[in-house]
Enzyme design. Structure first.
Site, PDB file in Angstrom:
ATOM      1  CD  GLU A   1      -2.827  -1.173  -0.020  1.00  0.00           C
ATOM      2  OE1 GLU A   1      -3.075  -0.104  -0.614  1.00  0.00           O
ATOM      3  OE2 GLU A   1      -3.256  -2.272  -0.418  1.00  0.00           O
TER       4      GLU A   1
ATOM      5  CG  ASP B   1      -3.243  -3.172  -7.669  1.00  0.00           C
ATOM      6  OD1 ASP B   1      -4.329  -2.586  -7.520  1.00  0.00           O
ATOM      7  OD2 ASP B   1      -2.452  -3.410  -6.741  1.00  0.00           O
TER       8      ASP B   1
END
Length: 606
Positions: free
Chosen positions: A423, A499
């Site tokens: 993250e 992603d």
């Protein structure tokens, strides 16, 4: 006025059955069944006062009741020489012929009556739920199910609709025409026969139609397109005819068909040949009614859909639905107006800046903003606050965008370290690049179905165009998590699956739709997906390509992704110390807001 008494045949049937049951119970208390030998013993003892001979039974009335209260004994055996055998006892006897007519009739009628009563009860309950009355419901199956409202029933005016000023301006003409049909057409103009409201779900199409009826103060017929289609052939067409007949009787009026795509799907789309499909018959009847539709009588037909690409072309031609009104997602100004409308229903803190909330809700529809206000009010209630503050709106946005927190999803220390690094890779790349959406929060608290952490980025302004550089920066932010994992741990995990899917879609669009690769030319190799269809699906109608061209497309997509990944990795290598420091802080605090990120990344090298 007293309600009219309705006699129900089922009540009479129940009463008759109850009387028969009571009679049988009473007889059972007075009569005792005995064997023929016991019957003869009672005769020999002189206990029987009278004997009645039937075809199958002997009935003896006793002179005195027995200890158990029985006064009649019945034997089920009859001897042929009964008369000779009864004579020595000096007891009077008679022979009767039993009539079985009533028993036979009841044996046939009672089951049928019970079946009809149950059928009537079930059908009546079904008819009441469907808005039909009694047995007339079956006869009214072809009647329209449109809900009829008048001005005070809709309770909606244009003051309750915000964020769609252009659509409201288009519909103002409808209101003016309904209030004064003759005056509005004094120069020979006539209103469109049909107005189609087109836009994504939740943008306020139905609300706009109700507002038109509320402003004009005329009857409003509301029906969904799916309510025309039934299992019985011809019912949908009959309901269309009945709907227009009712509306003509109450003119001036508005007919509003919601979800028109359920009724007006292009004919032949299901592979059927001819017009024998029930849906197509209903559509044909609607087209006939539109052809005979006289707008000068004060009738206006409105319809709404979020899938205009699948509607039948005959429905959209001039003379039918000849005016299309776009009801799109609101821009920032529109979102502020919508938030002002919905914030009236909650206790809002005076320090809340709705413009700041609107800046964080790019892409939200009117329904999303209404839900946002409700979620913010619930968040304020949970924390025991006296009013809804900006922090409650932030919590509500996180819940809507990222999902509900899953604190009971326990990760191992190693997994938490990987998630924190992943993250922070997203966040640092976003902070180091220009033309990217600002990072508002980074968290390693699991949310939603499969998210183990999230980086919250929300655009502060509406964007309608993007350059190749901006798209590559977007890809770079998405690849930041995978690059951070590779840099710090030297290995890859499954955490970047979502992603990578988004990265591939963006790169494919750059090559096949936007013509951003010079070597392939300014050619679109895939068709534009449906504009108002939010759910993803296969794109049809793309340009055919040769195997050689398809190979070049695949190579161009891979080149974009891999080149961008190399640049992303270089950014994180320059800032590895910042990455590791921020990841440790994120592990300790679990959530970092915008201010904490700004303090931790002061020495970030861009």
């Amino acid at each position: 006025m007293e309600p009219k008494t309705r006699w129900n045949l089922a009540y009479w049937a129940v009463a008759m059955l109850a009387i028969m049951a009571l009679q049988t119970l009473w007889q059972a208390r007075q009569i005792e069944l005995v064997s023929y030998s016991e019957f003869e013993k009672a005769l020999a003892a002189g206990r029987v006062a009278e004997v009645t001979v039937g075809e199958r039974t002997l009935t003896g009335r006793l002179k005195e009741p027995e200890a158990n209260g029985k006064t009649v004994i019945v034997a089920t055996r009859v001897e042929p020489d009964l008369a000779a055998r009864l004579a020595p006892y000096n007891v009077p006897y008679t022979r009767v012929i039993e009539s079985t007519l009533l028993r036979d009739v009841i044996s046939w009628i009672a089951p049928a009556a019970v079946f009809m009563g149950l059928w009537y009860f079930v059908f009546r309950r079904f008819a009441e739920k469907q808005g039909m009355g009694g047995l007339g419901g079956f006869m009214s199956i072809g009647k329209s199910r449109a809900k009829v409202f008048v001005e005070q029933d809709t309770g909606v005016t244009f003051a309750d609709v915000a964020g769609v000023d252009e659509a409201k301006a288009e519909l103002q003409e409808i209101v003016a025409f309904l209030k004064d049909p003759k005056g509005y057409g004094r120069l020979g103009a006539h209103m469109p026969r049909g107005v189609l409201l087109v836009g994504p779900p939740g943008t306020g199409k139905t609300l706009l139609a109700k507002a038109v009826a509320g402003e004009a103060g005329v009857p409003f017929f509301l029906i969904s397109g799916s309510e025309f289609v039934e299992m019985f052939v011809g019912v949908g067409a009959a309901r269309v005819r009945d709907l227009f007949e009712q509306a003509r009787g109450k003119a001036p009026a508005i007919i509003f068909i919601d979800e028109l795509d359920a009724l007006g799907r292009a004919r032949g789309a299901a592979g059927l040949v001819g017009g024998h499909d029930e849906r197509e018959q209903t559509l044909n009847q609607l087209l006939v009614e539109l052809d005979g539709f006289d707008s000068s009588t004060g009738l206006v037909l409105l319809a709404a859909t979020n899938r205009p690409e699948i509607l039948d072309p005959a429905l959209l031609r001039a003379g039918r639905f000849d005016r299309h009104v776009l009801v799109d997602r609101p821009d920032k100004v529109g979102r502020v107006q919508i938030l002002k409308v919905h914030s009236r229903k909650i206790q809002l803190d005076s320090l809340v800046d709705l413009e700041q909330v609107a800046a964080l809700t790019t892409g939200f529809s009117g329904a999303d903003l209404a839900n946002l206000c409700n979620e913010a009010a619930l968040a304020a209630t949970r924390r025991g606050a006296g009013a809804v503050a900006l922090i409650d709106f932030t919590v509500a946005i996180e819940r809507i965008v990222a999902g509900l927190e899953k604190r009971n999803r326990v990760l191992s220390p190693r997994e938490r370290e990987v998630v924190a690094t992943h993250e922070m890779g997203h966040a640092l790349v976003a902070l180091s690049l220009s033309d990217t959406d600002p990072v508002h929060k980074v968290s390693i608290i699991p949310r939603g179905i499969g998210a183990l952490g999230y980086t919250l980025q929300r655009p502060t302004e509406d964007r309608f165009l993007m350059t190749r550089e901006e798209l590559e920066h977007k890809i770079s932010v998405l690849l930041g998590g995978r690059a951070a994992e590779k840099l710090v741990f030297g290995q890859l995990s499954t955490g970047a699956a979502d992603d990578l899917a988004k990265v591939t879609d963006i790169a494919r669009d750059m090559v096949t739709r936007y013509g951003m690769v010079e070597e392939l030319g300014y050619v679109a190799y895939e068709a534009q997906p449906p504009r108002f269809l939010d759910t993803p699906g296969p794109v049809q109608g793309g340009s055919p390509t040769s195997p050689a061209t398809q190979q070049r497309i695949d190579e161009a997509i891979r080149a974009i992704v891999m080149d961008t990944f190399a640049r992303t990795l270089a950014i994180l290598e320059r800032n590895r110390d910042v990455l590791e420091r921020c990841a440790r802080e994120l592990l300790a605090r679990e959530t970092l807001d915008e201010a904490a990120l700004r303090a931790l990344t002061r020495d970030l090298r861009r």
